[in-house]
Design a protein around this motif. Structure first.
Motif, mmCIF file in Angstrom:
data_model
loop_
_atom_site.group_PDB
_atom_site.id
_atom_site.type_symbol
_atom_site.label_atom_id
_atom_site.label_comp_id
_atom_site.label_asym_id
_atom_site.label_seq_id
_atom_site.Cartn_x
_atom_site.Cartn_y
_atom_site.Cartn_z
ATOM 1 N N GLY A 74 0.812 -1.211 0.000
ATOM 2 C CA GLY A 74 0.000 0.000 0.000
ATOM 3 C C GLY A 74 0.848 1.263 0.000
ATOM 4 O O GLY A 74 0.541 2.228 -0.717
ATOM 5 N N ARG A 75 1.949 1.263 0.797
ATOM 6 C CA ARG A 75 2.833 2.427 0.797
ATOM 7 C C ARG A 75 3.488 2.624 -0.565
ATOM 8 O O ARG A 75 3.617 3.752 -1.056
ATOM 9 C CB ARG A 75 3.898 2.263 1.885
ATOM 10 N N GLN A 76 3.911 1.526 -1.180
ATOM 11 C CA GLN A 76 4.536 1.632 -2.500
ATOM 12 C C GLN A 76 3.548 2.170 -3.535
ATOM 13 O O GLN A 76 3.900 3.023 -4.359
ATOM 14 C CB GLN A 76 5.066 0.270 -2.932
ATOM 15 N N GLN A 77 2.324 1.663 -3.499
ATOM 16 C CA GLN A 77 1.316 2.140 -4.445
ATOM 17 C C GLN A 77 0.997 3.617 -4.212
ATOM 18 O O GLN A 77 0.845 4.386 -5.159
ATOM 19 C CB GLN A 77 0.056 1.294 -4.341
ATOM 20 N N ALA A 78 0.898 4.002 -2.918
ATOM 21 C CA ALA A 78 0.615 5.402 -2.612
ATOM 22 C C ALA A 78 1.750 6.302 -3.063
ATOM 23 O O ALA A 78 1.527 7.399 -3.600
ATOM 24 C CB ALA A 78 0.379 5.571 -1.109
ATOM 25 N N SER A 79 3.004 5.845 -2.873
ATOM 26 C CA SER A 79 4.151 6.643 -3.309
ATOM 27 C C SER A 79 4.182 6.780 -4.819
ATOM 28 O O SER A 79 4.430 7.866 -5.358
ATOM 29 C CB SER A 79 5.451 6.003 -2.803
ATOM 30 N N ALA A 80 3.915 5.677 -5.526
ATOM 31 C CA ALA A 80 3.897 5.730 -6.987
ATOM 32 C C ALA A 80 2.777 6.644 -7.487
ATOM 33 O O ALA A 80 2.963 7.422 -8.432
ATOM 34 C CB ALA A 80 3.730 4.322 -7.556
ATOM 35 N N GLU A 81 1.632 6.574 -6.851
ATOM 36 C CA GLU A 81 0.520 7.420 -7.242
ATOM 37 C C GLU A 81 0.840 8.896 -6.987
ATOM 38 O O GLU A 81 0.519 9.767 -7.799
ATOM 39 C CB GLU A 81 -0.738 7.018 -6.463
ATOM 40 N N ALA A 82 1.494 9.179 -5.850
ATOM 41 C CA ALA A 82 1.882 10.558 -5.548
ATOM 42 C C ALA A 82 2.878 11.087 -6.575
ATOM 43 O O ALA A 82 2.784 12.247 -7.011
ATOM 44 C CB ALA A 82 2.475 10.636 -4.143
ATOM 45 N N ARG A 83 3.832 10.228 -6.986
ATOM 46 C CA ARG A 83 4.789 10.657 -8.009
ATOM 47 C C ARG A 83 4.090 10.937 -9.336
ATOM 48 O O ARG A 83 4.410 11.912 -10.031
ATOM 49 C CB ARG A 83 5.874 9.597 -8.190
#
Length: 245
Positions: A74-83
């Motif tokens: 979830g953190r990885q997906q959120a970080s990718a989405e933020a980028r």
């Protein structure tokens, strides 16, 4: 009266022992069976209990690992989405930002050009005043410019060299330095402004006046000012891009 006694024979000892062993074995058989059944039941119960406990422990460990992996994913997906969102925002701002930077760069270039022009015009104005004052006090300084110009022309005799001067300056030179004035063929030219002169020798003509020299000097000053400004002033585009980053 008395019956005749008969002798009693005891069975052999080996037979007695065999009988006892058989009796004990028969009595112990049910006990052994019960013991074996109890052991089997205990084993099955322990096996079932161990299975249940292992299953519960495995489920708990699997659940914890799943939660941990889920949080990380979830953190990885959120970080990718933020980028992705940040990149999209930057791309949306790129066009107006580039237009603003281009306008700012043009405005700065125009300001620097106008500033250089003002400086050059001021220096030229001061230089012209200084030259005018020097020639008014010592008009014979024009002859030094004439000598420099003659040196750049093909060799010629003095009588073949003609120097055209402003009439007023020509009269002053003849009065202040008649020997040099006699050496050269000085001619009056009313079209020449004070401080200007032309030299004609061996079929060639050259400008020996102050104006063209001052113009060349001012061009060099303007180029030097432009080069120094480009080296000393920071690039506004780079500053804004670094600030945006």
């Amino acid at each position: 009266m008395f019956e005749q006694a008969r002798p009693h024979r005891f069975p052999p000892l080996s037979q007695v022992r065999s009988l006892v062993t058989t009796t004990e074995a028969g009595a112990a058989a049910p006990v052994a069976g019960q013991l074996q059944a109890a052991v089997a039941a205990g084993f099955q119960e322990g096996l079932a209990k161990g299975y249940q406990e292992g299953l519960a422990s495995g489920r708990e460990a699997a659940l914890e690992q799943g939660l941990r992996e889920g949080r990380q994913q979830g953190r990885q997906q959120a970080s990718a989405e933020a980028r992705r969102e940040g990149q999209a925002l930057l791309e949306a701002l790129a066009t107006p930002l580039e237009a603003m930077l281009s306008a700012l760069k043009n405005q700065r270039a125009e300001y620097q050009s106008a500033q250089r022009k003002e400086v050059v015009e001021l220096v030229a104005k001061v230089a012209r005043q200084v030259i005018r004052c020097e020639l008014a006090l010592q008009p014979t300084q024009l002859l030094a410019l004439v000598d420099e110009t003659i040196a750049t022309l093909p060799p010629a005799r003095d009588e073949d060299i003609e120097v055209f001067l402003n009439p007023e300056e020509l009269a002053q030179i003849r009065e202040l330095d008649p020997a040099r004035a006699e050496r050269l063929q000085l001619r009056a030219d009313a079209a020449l402004a004070p401080g200007e002169c032309r030299v004609r020798a061996a079929g060639r003509e050259a400008d020996a006046g102050c104006k063209q020299r001052l113009t060349a000097c001012m061009e060099q000053i303007e180029q030097q000012l432009g080069a120094s400004e480009e080296d000393s002033l920071p690039d506004a585009d780079d500053d804004l891009l670094r600030a945006a980053a």
